[in-house]
Scaffold this active site. Structure first.
Site, short mmCIF file in Angstrom:
data_model
loop_
_atom_site.label_atom_id
_atom_site.label_comp_id
_atom_site.label_asym_id
_atom_site.label_seq_id
_atom_site.Cartn_x
_atom_site.Cartn_y
_atom_site.Cartn_z
N TRP A 1 0.92 -1.31 -0.04
CA TRP A 1 0.03 0.10 0.02
C TRP A 1 0.70 1.12 -0.11
CZ3 TRP A 1 -0.42 4.02 3.26
CH2 TRP A 1 -1.44 4.92 3.35
N HIS A 2 2.08 1.11 0.60
CA HIS A 2 3.02 2.48 0.70
C HIS A 2 3.60 2.77 -0.38
CE1 HIS A 2 2.28 1.71 5.15
NE2 HIS A 2 2.51 3.08 5.14
N GLY A 3 3.87 1.79 -1.15
CA GLY A 3 4.62 1.96 -2.43
C GLY A 3 4.63 0.76 -3.36
N PHE B 1 2.25 8.23 -1.40
CA PHE B 1 1.40 6.97 -1.11
C PHE B 1 0.06 7.17 -1.21
CE2 PHE B 1 4.81 6.51 2.57
CZ PHE B 1 5.89 6.25 1.69
#
Lengths: 349, 494
Positions: free
Chosen positions: B324-326, B494
């Site tokens: 989800w972050h990257g 993000f």
């Protein structure tokens, strides 16, 4: 109860902030500092938008700090009637900026490329970082950033302490003289009084700096360490060929759209000049640059009227000499047919 | 628009002025909605279309989902919403990543495949508002809430500017009901919000951007092995930077919402004072961790299907959290490491429970003594907590290496430097930077430890007005001296 408490706290905090702000501004003003502008990527991006002017009405300048000090923009604009768009970046090679302008299909104007050999021919990423960031910022900046820049500039025009290079918290902390461990490099702090920046990105030495022999000495010591003490050998051979080929590609792109390019080497003096000449012999670098790119150039040493300047800190002209040099530069450019009208006839420095 | 920008001061002033005009509540909501679109559009105007698409699709599908009884139709509607939202996220955020990995796979299989490099700009905050609208649709699917009838209110729920681009990810029940009746901050709430806004800006401008980003960038950008002290200080700098950056944003968001009369949930509760990783995730990015818990971990079975399945569910949840972050394998590694920590923690917990169960059969008089001795050989609970806090913090720092490093080569090089496996590592940081990192890190840990069971509002409530005023004033002074940071918030990407 809670409302009264918060109201009192808010008033006290505002009073503290306001008193500090006034005291902070007054303190630096009392030391002789005046409002100036942050010479940052936001200001660069703002000037970058001004390159799309008809060829006869503007000249774009790219390069390093030297052309920012040595070109006096009011003088240029007064005698040529043309706008000077200053896109040079301090401590930076102009090669990435040249590529950016070359890749911009809309740019077909006149371009003066300032050559400061130790930066121009350097492959050290540190000497390209500022151009990389500024170019990226220009292409990616948001409408909000543009408005913020405009507000920031309005404030900077009024408040002397709003100058990050001199007065930000980080700068002030970095000014604390602490010894570093062996092998650690810390970028040296330039004298706070060194220069002012104008809204059109011209940089000029302050009177305080010119009158302060200790500050002058400190600056020359920094040049000695940064540039002349650079242990990296200048590029040569195949590496140099590749750099020159890249420059030629960029220059050709601009010319193919009707644009014009010229290289300019502006004055340096003293040990800086000697060091540059020794590390970058004229024939091997300057002349090769002009030949390989099939581009005209103006070298200050080729003209007796510009060969005599003494730079106060070896690398940049004083404001007075910058005015004088700008007259000569306009004349020399005029002789190469740079202006629509032969403005060299109008110049009488 | 960044909170730490001049233009935001103008924007907020204007939004507040209109919000407090004597006009109808509907007009005020329309003002907030337009403000949200303007706030978002000034980054990249066309991307407002994504907000509209997400809003309209989930508004319509949410209604139909709640009404539909046919399971097949309900699943089809849910799939449509997931398709649009995750499709959007997939295209903009993971398009390049997928292509790159496909090329690698093809190359491993001996296929020479060279697609044109995708030139996709990532819309700011897309992961945040996508997860927010997804939570609405999933709640409708579960019939947890009644569907929202007002398109204006729902649009405002998706585009409420204080938390639009970096959270907190607000659930349907937390925010939508607040739009139903006129909201106006009390004087105390307004000033409290202003204080939080100042605190958030202080965290971002002074601590994250001013003091910590430089050393962190230097260490993570170093192309060579480093001295052990430099490596640790660089990672500690990033630990502080990411906290102050993200928690700073959230604090600003909560503050601005409060100034408008709204309440947003906490997103951070002094995470570096966590004892263990379950505790860490109850304190760090709470709105994401609870989202993942409610919409992924529990639907996967949570801890209801045996130990092994629990461990697998934990790992899947944390890997998704990492992704989800990257769009990079380093983020997956970060999530995987957190998953591993949580799994080991659960396993140790089960061992302790087993041991405790065995002890219940032992001599009753001996039980309390044995339990105490078996947990940790430390009689002082404060010292024990402190040691566990420091151990957790140390292990969290190891995960940040993968989070911040641009590639695995950098991450391994830095880890080797941190753990003394690079004996000839270079000294990099100037003394002043080392001092900055140490002072801020010690201050950060101390604050978190002392505040771990309380909150800023409680602290303000307990403090004298002049203490609050002086602290607030000093923060403003520090912001003035730090000058413009101009740096975007890390979590915007993000």
């Amino acid at each position: 109860m809670e409302t009264t408490k918060m109201a009192r706290a808010a008033l006290l905090s505002l009073a503290i902030a306001l008193v500090f702000l006034l005291a902070w501004e007054s303190f630096w003003r009392s030391k002789g500092f005046i409002p100036t502008y942050n010479d940052d990527k936001a200001l660069w991006a703002m000037k970058r938008t001004e390159i799309y002017q008809p060829s006869g009405s503007a000249t774009v300048f790219i390069g390093s700090s030297r052309i920012k000090f040595n070109l006096d923009i009011p003088t240029w604009e007064k005698i040529t009637g043309e706008k000077a768009v200053q896109l040079a970046l301090v401590g930076t090679s102009p090669i990435l900026t040249l590529q950016d302008l070359a890749d911009d299909e809309k740019f077909a104007g006149k371009l003066v490329v300032d050559v400061t050999e130790p930066l121009f021919f350097s492959q050290n990423p540190a000497f390209h970082q500022s151009a990389k960031e500024s170019v990226a910022y220009y292409h990616q900046q948001t409408p909000a950033e543009k408005v913020s820049t405009a507000i920031g500039l309005a404030l900077e025009s009024q408040l002397a302490f709003l100058e990050e290079r001199r007065f930000s918290l980080n700068t002030l902390l970095n000014d604390i003289p602490l010894p570093n461990r062996p092998g650690v490099f810390q970028f040296p702090a330039f004298p706070k009084t060194f220069e002012w920046n104008t809204l059109n990105r011209q940089t000029y030495m302050s009177d305080m700096f010119l009158a302060d022999s200790a500050a002058l000495k400190r600056q020359t010591d920094i040049w000695a360490m940064l540039i002349m003490g650079n242990p990296e050998p200048p590029i040569a051979g195949k590496e140099l060929d590749e750099v020159l080929a890249g420059i030629k590609t960029s220059v050709d792109k601009i010319r193919s759209r009707g644009g014009r390019v010229i290289f300019v080497r502006t004055p340096s003096s003293g040990p800086m000049e000697a060091g540059e000449q020794q590390a970058f012999p004229l024939e091997q670098y300057w002349s090769r640059l002009l030949d390989a790119t099939d581009t005209p150039g103006i070298h200050y040493k080729d003209h007796p009227e510009t060969a005599h300047y003494i730079c106060p800190e070896w690398s940049h002209l004083s404001p007075t000499d910058a005015v004088d040099y700008t007259h000569h530069l306009v004349k020399q450019l005029g002789e190469k047919g740079w202006f629509a009208l032969n403005k060299s006839d109008l110049v009488n420095p | 628009m960044l909170f730490n920008s001049y233009v935001f001061i103008l924007f907020l002033g204007l939004a507040l002025a209109i919000h407090y005009l004597p006009v109808s509540w509907k007009a005020k909501k329309a003002n907030l909605l337009l403000a949200g679109y303007l706030f978002y559009a000034v980054w990249n105007p066309p991307f407002v279309l994504l907000l509209w698409l997400s809003t309209v699709v989930d508004f319509i599908i949410g209604k139909q989902l709640h009404q539909a009884e046919n399971p097949a139709k309900r699943k089809a509607l849910l799939a449509a919403s997931l398709g649009v939202n995750l499709g959007m996220l997939g295209f903009f955020k993971y398009g390049g990543f997928l292509v790159d990995n496909f090329v690698l796979l093809a190359s491993a299989a001996g296929i020479d495949f060279h697609p044109a490099a995708p030139d996709i700009i990532l819309p700011v905050g897309i992961s945040f508002y996508t997860f927010q609208t997804l939570s609405y649709t999933l709640d409708m699917y579960r019939k947890k809430h009644a569907p929202e009838r007002s398109l204006l209110d729902f649009s405002l729920y998706v585009s409420f500017f204080p938390q639009l681009v970096a959270g907190p990810i607000v659930r349907t029940g937390d925010l939508l009901p607040q739009f139903k009746s006129p909201r106006q901050a009390t004087s105390a709430q307004f000033m409290h919000g202003s204080l939080l806004l100042s605190l958030g800006l202080f965290m971002k401008i002074v601590l994250a951007d001013g003091l910590l980003s430089g050393p962190a960038d230097q260490v993570f950008g170093a192309p060579m092995a480093l001295n052990i002290a430099d490596a640790w200080l660089g990672v500690l700098a990033f630990s502080g930077q990411i906290f102050f950056d993200f928690a700073g944003y959230t604090t600003c968001a909560i503050g601005v919402a409060a100034m408008l009369g709204f309440s947003l949930p906490d997103n951070f509760r002094y995470p570096y004072a966590a004892v263990g990783f379950s505790d860490f995730w109850r304190r760090w990015h709470i709105s994401l961790s609870t989202w993942l818990r409610d919409y992924l971990y529990i639907p996967l079975g949570g801890n209801r299907a045996g130990k092994v399945r629990t461990y697998i569910n934990l790992m899947i949840t944390m890997l998704v959290g990492g992704l989800w972050h990257g769009a990079s394998w380093t983020f997956v590694a970060w999530g995987g490491l957190h998953g591993l920590y949580l799994t080991v923690e659960k396993w140790l917990e089960s061992l302790r429970e087993k041991r405790a169960a065995r002890l219940t059969q032992a001599e009753p008089a001996m039980q309390p003594l044995i339990v105490e001795k078996s947990a940790l050989p430390m009689s002082n609970p404060k010292v024990k907590t402190l040691l566990l806090v420091l151990l957790t913090f140390l292990l969290v720092n190891v995960t940040w290496v993968f989070f911040r490093a641009q590639d695995f080569a950098t991450a391994w090089r830095l880890l080797a430097s941190m753990f003394g496996l690079a004996p000839d590592g270079a000294a990099l940081l100037p003394t002043i930077d080392m001092i900055k990192v140490l002072v801020v890190t010690v201050g950060l840990l101390l604050t978190h430890f002392l505040m771990r069971n309380t909150s800023v509002p409680e602290l303000i409530h307990k403090s004298k007005w002049w203490t609050v005023g002086i602290a607030w004033g000093l923060m403003l002074v520090a912001i003035i001296v730090s000058q413009k940071s101009g740096g975007s918030f890390i979590y915007f990407q993000f």
